[in-house]
Design an enzyme around this catalytic site. Structure first.
Site: not given
Ligand code: GUN
Length: 282
Positions: A53, A120, A97
């Site tokens: 990322k 997200d 995460q």
């Protein structure tokens, strides 16, 4: 003839256009899109994803910040970091995460993220918006899968779509996105009766199970579109999808390989969501 959907190439195209849009946006506004990635603990797969990322951010012309916290980080410390990032004007997207260490209540952490920075799409407000048909941020993996299907040129309207796996990250948002495109959606999971019979009805089959090669040729209808979300590391070190590719591919009209199918799309869509977040606040 079966199309092997080239996720690597499509993801590259998307990342290139995000980069071009970002350069133009930054030149016009002076704003550099910023993504904060929070990693708690030392799960090896998560570390790899987080590294990818950061690299993608650099390539896209974004600011990226990584927050690496120990596995025994306290809930209060994590919440304080999120609160700081929520009010940080350089940061437009926040990604925590998953999975988090077991002692941390994941729902509470996700709910603490500003929904306008939730790239997200996991915050309950964004989940609700997806359910009601006015999405703000859509989870990256299902959004990427929709893009892959769209690029095959196959219409979803009226098709039978079967989603196997009911995670909040993939299965549930996937079903909602397919429904929004007028597919007739069936969700399957570990308690589904006669999974092969249900799977065989699918014009579009999405496998997000986490068991290597579980979808065999007898479970797939001739001409189906098959999307494999599985990323299973075999003892040999090789990566296997949820679909037994070699026997299933000849029956399909289009299929995603593993690796090189869905995987690369997740980061491409994260870049797109982060640019969208930056544009929203500017
Ligand atoms: N873990 C596996 N997939 C994802 C994802 O898309 N986002 C986050 N935050 N964690 C993940």
């Amino acid at each position: 003839m079966s199309i092997i959907i080239d996720g690597t190439k499509i993801a590259q195209d998307i990342r290139r256009s995000v980069r071009e849009e970002t350069l133009a946006f930054t030149e016009k506004t002076g704003v550099v899109p910023g993504l904060a990635v929070v990693l708690a603990g030392d799960d090896p797969a998560s570390k790899v994803y987080v590294g990818r990322k950061a690299k993608a951010c650099a390539e896209a012309g974004f600011l990226s910040r990584e927050y690496k916290l120990p596995a025994d980080v306290g809930e209060a410390e994590l919440l304080a970091l999120i609160s700081d990032l929520n009010s940080d004007r350089q940061i437009h997207g926040i990604l925590v995460q998953l999975p988090l260490p077991k002692h941390i209540p994941t729902d509470k952490i996700i709910a603490a993220i500003d929904p306008n920075k939730d790239v997200d799409g996991f915050h309950p407000a964004n989940v609700g918006r997806l359910v009601t048909g006015s999405p703000l941020f859509v989870p990256c993996t299902p959004r990427g899968i929709m893009e892959l299907i769209a690029r095959t040129g196959i219409s979803l309207s009226g098709k039978d779509a079967v989603v196997i796996g009911r995670s909040n990250i993939v299965g549930k948002p996937m079903a909602l996105l397919l429904l929004a495109q007028n597919a007739t959606v069936t969700m399957c999971h570990s308690k589904t009766k006669d999974l092969p019979a249900v799977a065989r009805r699918a014009d579009v089959l999405i496998a997000a199970i986490g068991k290597p090669c579980m979808i065999t040729a007898d479970m797939v209808k001739e001409g189906a579109v098959v999307v494999d979300v599985g990323v299973n590391r075999l003892e040999s070190g090789k990566l296997a999808g949820d679909v037994a590719f070699d026997e299933v591919a000849p029956k399909t009209s289009a299929i995603t390989p593993v690796p090189g199918g869905v995987g690369p799309m997740t980061i491409a869509m994260l870049m797109r969501n982060t640019l969208d977040a930056a544009k929203m606040t500017t």
